[in-house]
Scaffold this active site. Structure first.
Site, PDB file in Angstrom:
ATOM      1  N   CYS A  34       0.823  -1.214   0.000  1.00 14.82           N
ATOM      2  CA  CYS A  34       0.000   0.000   0.000  1.00 14.82           C
ATOM      3  C   CYS A  34       0.856   1.263   0.000  1.00 14.82           C
ATOM      4  O   CYS A  34       0.338   2.353  -0.198  1.00 14.82           O
ATOM      5  CB  CYS A  34      -0.928   0.016   1.216  1.00 14.82           C
ATOM      6  SG  CYS A  34      -0.027   0.044   2.768  1.00 14.82           S
ATOM      7  N   ASP A  36       2.342   2.563   2.564  1.00 17.14           N
ATOM      8  CA  ASP A  36       2.334   3.274   3.843  1.00 17.14           C
ATOM      9  C   ASP A  36       3.669   3.095   4.569  1.00 17.14           C
ATOM     10  O   ASP A  36       4.347   2.082   4.411  1.00 17.14           O
ATOM     11  CB  ASP A  36       1.191   2.752   4.724  1.00 17.14           C
ATOM     12  CG  ASP A  36      -0.161   3.181   4.175  1.00 17.14           C
ATOM     13  OD1 ASP A  36      -0.169   4.003   3.248  1.00 17.14           O
ATOM     14  OD2 ASP A  36      -1.183   2.699   4.677  1.00 17.14           O
ATOM     15  N   CYS A 103      -1.732  -4.194   8.161  1.00 16.69           N
ATOM     16  CA  CYS A 103      -1.342  -2.892   8.714  1.00 16.69           C
ATOM     17  C   CYS A 103      -0.685  -3.065  10.080  1.00 16.69           C
ATOM     18  O   CYS A 103       0.228  -2.320  10.441  1.00 16.69           O
ATOM     19  CB  CYS A 103      -2.561  -1.986   8.844  1.00 16.69           C
ATOM     20  SG  CYS A 103      -3.639  -2.020   7.398  1.00 16.69           S
TER      21      CYS A 103
HETATM   22 FE1  FES Z   1      -1.337   0.442   4.306  1.00 18.77          FE
HETATM   23 FE2  FES Z   1      -2.963  -0.090   6.290  1.00 18.77          FE
HETATM   24  S1  FES Z   1      -3.466   0.129   4.173  1.00 18.77           S
HETATM   25  S2  FES Z   1      -0.805   0.041   6.347  1.00 18.77           S
END
Ligand code: FES
Length: 144
Positions: A34, A36, A103
């Site tokens: 993702c 992140d 996550c």
């Molecule tokens: Fe990327 Fe939760 S969607 S860490």
């Protein structure tokens, strides 16, 4: 599945957000799926993590799990912090929807990365102490 009240609370009021300028160790991990990013700062005195702060550039579940993880390791011995699994963080938050399990892996990885950085700064090889930092690919989410 809806988010638990604890997840919503830690997302809306995350604990220990920020940086530690003179941190003993800093760990930054990213989720390749993702994009992140989570950065964890620890302050160590003896073998105790006396302070911990984080910055998460990511989703609500990542913010909530980082927040809970910092609460669970603050004041703990390093060896105990290293035993913290993403599952334990999720349990402390009363669970996460299955698609958000990955996550929580970031939180476990970030703690281990920060401790590894601390050991490296001390001139100690972290691998036998910290062990493998779990990869996102080994988690149970259905993103991969
Ligand atoms: Fe990327 Fe939760 S969607 S860490």
């Amino acid at each position: 599945m809806a988010y638990s009240e604890k997840v919503m609370d830690h997302f809306a009021n995350p604990r220990n957000v920020g940086e530690i300028p003179d941190a003993s160790g800093v760990g930054e991990v990213g989720n390749p799926k993702c994009g992140d990013i989570m950065r964890m700062y620890i302050k160590v005195d003896g073998d105790v993590i006396t302070d911990v702060k984080f910055k998460t550039f990511g989703c609500g579940a990542a913010i909530a799990t980082s927040s809970m993880a910092t609460e669970l390791i603050k004041g703990k011995k390093i060896e105990d912090a290293l035993k913290l699994t993403n599952k334990a963080v999720m349990e402390a938050l009363d669970g996460l929807p299955p698609v958000k399990v990955h996550c929580s892996v970031l939180a476990e990885q970030a703690i281990k990365a920060a401790v590894s950085d601390y050991y490296k700064k001390m001139g100690i090889d972290p691998s036998p102490l910290v062990g493998e930092i779990p990869e996102c690919e080994s988690c149970a989410c259905d993103l991969h």
